[in-house]
Write an enzyme that holds these catalytic residues in place. Structure first.
Site, mmCIF file in Angstrom:
data_model
loop_
_atom_site.group_PDB
_atom_site.id
_atom_site.type_symbol
_atom_site.label_atom_id
_atom_site.label_comp_id
_atom_site.label_asym_id
_atom_site.label_seq_id
_atom_site.Cartn_x
_atom_site.Cartn_y
_atom_site.Cartn_z
ATOM 1 N N TYR A 296 41.701 22.967 80.040
ATOM 2 C CA TYR A 296 41.146 21.825 79.325
ATOM 3 C C TYR A 296 42.086 21.385 78.216
ATOM 4 O O TYR A 296 43.009 22.099 77.829
ATOM 5 C CB TYR A 296 39.766 22.160 78.753
ATOM 6 C CG TYR A 296 39.766 23.037 77.514
ATOM 7 C CD1 TYR A 296 39.482 22.486 76.260
ATOM 8 C CD2 TYR A 296 40.052 24.401 77.592
ATOM 9 C CE1 TYR A 296 39.469 23.290 75.119
ATOM 10 C CE2 TYR A 296 40.033 25.192 76.464
ATOM 11 C CZ TYR A 296 39.750 24.636 75.228
ATOM 12 O OH TYR A 296 39.752 25.423 74.107
ATOM 13 N N LYS B 19 45.882 27.007 78.248
ATOM 14 C CA LYS B 19 44.632 26.564 77.617
ATOM 15 C C LYS B 19 43.516 26.546 78.663
ATOM 16 O O LYS B 19 43.159 25.493 79.203
ATOM 17 C CB LYS B 19 44.814 25.195 76.960
ATOM 18 C CG LYS B 19 43.707 24.833 75.970
ATOM 19 C CD LYS B 19 44.072 23.567 75.204
ATOM 20 C CE LYS B 19 42.959 23.132 74.261
ATOM 21 N NZ LYS B 19 42.756 24.064 73.137
#
Length: 287
Positions: A36, A151
């Protein structure tokens, strides 16, 4: 009058959040097999879009996934989310999962159609009261996996650390590994000592923060001495200033760590200056 329902994006469709669904066999749900990004929004414009797009593509590549669309197409979706929700300040979240599998299986399948999800959150970013109040931080063991530079949505360890800090009457947690501070639950960690700006160097051990990079560039422009290296809790306790950085916080002062006041116990001047300049520069290039 009731507030209008938030509009989200799921796999090609803009729809009210109450109507948004995703398969129970999506690997993002089953294995956190997803990444994300978070873009801050100020005055209805997205900040640092190119850097966030590049990091998103890198995270996907590290997991053996491809970008499901061009950077231009993704930016248009993000702008559409801002517009449809009349978002002035806040964040836009972009999540991409590996997709839906026929059955639950640890093996990583090839050729799945990725799931693409976008949503917004309204939040006061510029006049955040924490910028004048400051944060109190609790140090906790870092129990995360070894690829923190990706991430991913695998955020359980960070969530537990954050709650541990809140339960202790503090605002945030900084994680410690092998005697050195790595980073916060959703932010990079900085201290100022002897007028030097110190933050951990980039590696697989921390997230390569977009805001972190911008703040370091500003620091160089201000002729501040920057040291990218690990620092210990003891160094942090004795720092003149401390602060966090992230897309949604810009730079926010830390006034206490484990009950030790940092500097005067009030937000420091260097932190405040970096925050102000970052906001000014980010607005100049927002899209």
């Amino acid at each position: 009058m009731l507030n209008p329902e938030r509009i989200v994006y799921v796999n090609g469709h803009f729809l009210p959040e109450s109507q948004a669904t995703i398969s129970i066999f999506d690997r993002g749900l089953l294995f956190a097999d997803s990444v994300y990004e978070v873009n801050a929004v100020l005055q209805g414009k997205l900040l640092e879009t190119a850097a966030h797009g590049q990091r998103l593509e890198r995270s996907l590549r590290e997991l053996g996934m491809a970008m499901p669309m061009t950077h231009t197409a993704l930016l248009e979706l993000q702008r559409e989310i801002v517009q449809r929700n009349q978002l002035d300040q806040g964040m836009v979240y972009t999540q991409i999962t590996r997709g839906v599998t026929p059955q639950r299986d640890f093996a990583v399948p090839q050729g799945l159609a990725p799931s693409v999800i976008l949503f917004s959150m309204a939040k006061e970013l510029i006049n955040n009261p924490v910028a004048t109040r400051g944060l109190k931080v609790l140090l906790v063991p870092d129990i995360r996996w070894q690829r923190r530079d990706i991430k991913t949505t695998a955020l359980l360890a960070q969530s537990l650390a954050k709650q541990q800090a809140l339960d202790a009457g503090m605002d945030e947690a900084w994680m410690v590994e092998k005697g050195f501070i790595t980073e916060g639950t959703s932010n990079n960690a900085f201290i100022v000592k002897e007028n030097k700006l110190i933050t951990r160097q980039l590696s697989n051990e921390i997230l390569h923060g977009i805001t972190r990079a911008s703040l370091l560039q500003i620091a160089h422009e201000l002729n501040l001495v920057v040291e990218e290296r690990p620092f210990t809790p003891e160094e942090a306790y004795q720092a003149q200033e401390a602060f966090i950085s992230s897309a949604a916080t810009f730079a926010l002062p830390v006034i206490a760590i484990d009950g030790h006041n940092i500097g005067t116990g009030k937000p420091g001047m260097i932190t405040q200056r970096l925050r102000a300049i970052y906001i000014e520069k980010a607005l100049e290039t927002a899209l």
